[in-house]
Design a protein around this motif. Structure first.
Motif, PDB file in Angstrom:
ATOM      1  N   GLY A  48       0.772  -1.232   0.000  1.00  0.00           N
ATOM      2  CA  GLY A  48       0.000   0.000   0.000  1.00  0.00           C
ATOM      3  C   GLY A  48       0.805   1.285   0.000  1.00  0.00           C
ATOM      4  N   LEU A  91      -6.086  -5.011   0.543  1.00  0.00           N
ATOM      5  CA  LEU A  91      -6.809  -3.980   1.290  1.00  0.00           C
ATOM      6  C   LEU A  91      -5.968  -2.706   1.387  1.00  0.00           C
ATOM      7  CD1 LEU A  91      -9.618  -4.177   2.414  1.00  0.00           C
ATOM      8  CD2 LEU A  91      -8.658  -4.745   4.634  1.00  0.00           C
ATOM      9  N   ALA A  92      -4.668  -2.879   1.624  1.00  0.00           N
ATOM     10  CA  ALA A  92      -3.760  -1.721   1.713  1.00  0.00           C
ATOM     11  C   ALA A  92      -3.717  -0.965   0.383  1.00  0.00           C
ATOM     12  CB  ALA A  92      -2.362  -2.176   2.123  1.00  0.00           C
ATOM     13  N   ARG A  94      -6.066  -0.912  -1.944  1.00  0.00           N
ATOM     14  CA  ARG A  94      -7.369  -0.275  -2.153  1.00  0.00           C
ATOM     15  C   ARG A  94      -7.452   1.046  -1.371  1.00  0.00           C
ATOM     16  NH1 ARG A  94     -11.558  -3.733  -4.205  1.00  0.00           N
ATOM     17  NH2 ARG A  94     -10.717  -5.805  -4.606  1.00  0.00           N
ATOM     18  N   GLY A  95      -7.014   1.009  -0.112  1.00  0.00           N
ATOM     19  CA  GLY A  95      -7.047   2.215   0.708  1.00  0.00           C
ATOM     20  C   GLY A  95      -6.136   3.301   0.178  1.00  0.00           C
ATOM     21  N   SER A  96      -4.938   2.916  -0.204  1.00  0.00           N
ATOM     22  CA  SER A  96      -3.974   3.899  -0.724  1.00  0.00           C
ATOM     23  C   SER A  96      -4.438   4.484  -2.048  1.00  0.00           C
ATOM     24  CB  SER A  96      -2.599   3.255  -0.895  1.00  0.00           C
ATOM     25  OG  SER A  96      -2.077   2.903   0.356  1.00  0.00           O
ATOM     26  N   ALA A  99      -7.211   6.983  -1.348  1.00  0.00           N
ATOM     27  CA  ALA A  99      -6.661   8.214  -0.762  1.00  0.00           C
ATOM     28  C   ALA A  99      -5.944   9.044  -1.827  1.00  0.00           C
ATOM     29  CB  ALA A  99      -5.710   7.873   0.381  1.00  0.00           C
TER      30      ALA A  99
END
Length: 137
Positions: A48, A91-92, A94-96, A99
């Motif tokens: 991420g 998941l990391a 997707r979040g990054s 953002a």
């Protein structure tokens, strides 16, 4: 600053279980594709981390006929263990990615967020529907 009308999402076409760091991607682009630098403006490995590629003011080398007016973002992955196209984002990642897209949207509010496939249907990349997922950003 150049005019940016597109934010194009890519995958590195790296199968699950194999790794391609930002630096390895950069070296591949320089040594095997003849680029001066990595073609993307951002690269997101499986952990991420958002890695800076080309500076935003520089034209990328990631989507033929669209580089002059776009920002290229690549996530590590995009293939299942057998080498078939698949959304393998962690998941990391997707979040990054979310953002990063929110930050870029602030700077380039009119830019469309698309996948490489949306501009070149011969490509599976990035192996998920970017317009559906990020159309409301």
């Amino acid at each position: 600053m150049r005019t940016v009308t597109l934010i194009i999402i890519h995958c590195s076409a790296t199968p699950e279980g194999k790794f391609l760091s930002a630096e390895a991607c950069r070296q591949d682009h320089i040594q095997h594709r003849g680029f001066r630098d990595i073609g993307y403006h951002f690269y997101i490995p499986r952990d991420g981390e958002i890695c800076q590629g080309r500076p935003l003011e520089k034209v990328g080398a990631h989507c033929r006929d669209h580089n002059t007016h776009s920002i290229g973002i690549c996530y590590e992955g995009g293939l299942d263990i057998a080498g078939r196209p698949q959304d393998t984002r962690t998941l990391a990642q997707r979040g990054s990615l979310l953002a990063l897209l929110r930050e870029l949207r602030k700077r380039f509010p009119k830019a469309l967020i698309v996948g490489h496939h949306d501009l070149n249907p011969m490509k599976e990349c990035p192996c998920f529907n970017c317009i559906k997922e990020y159309g409301e950003l």
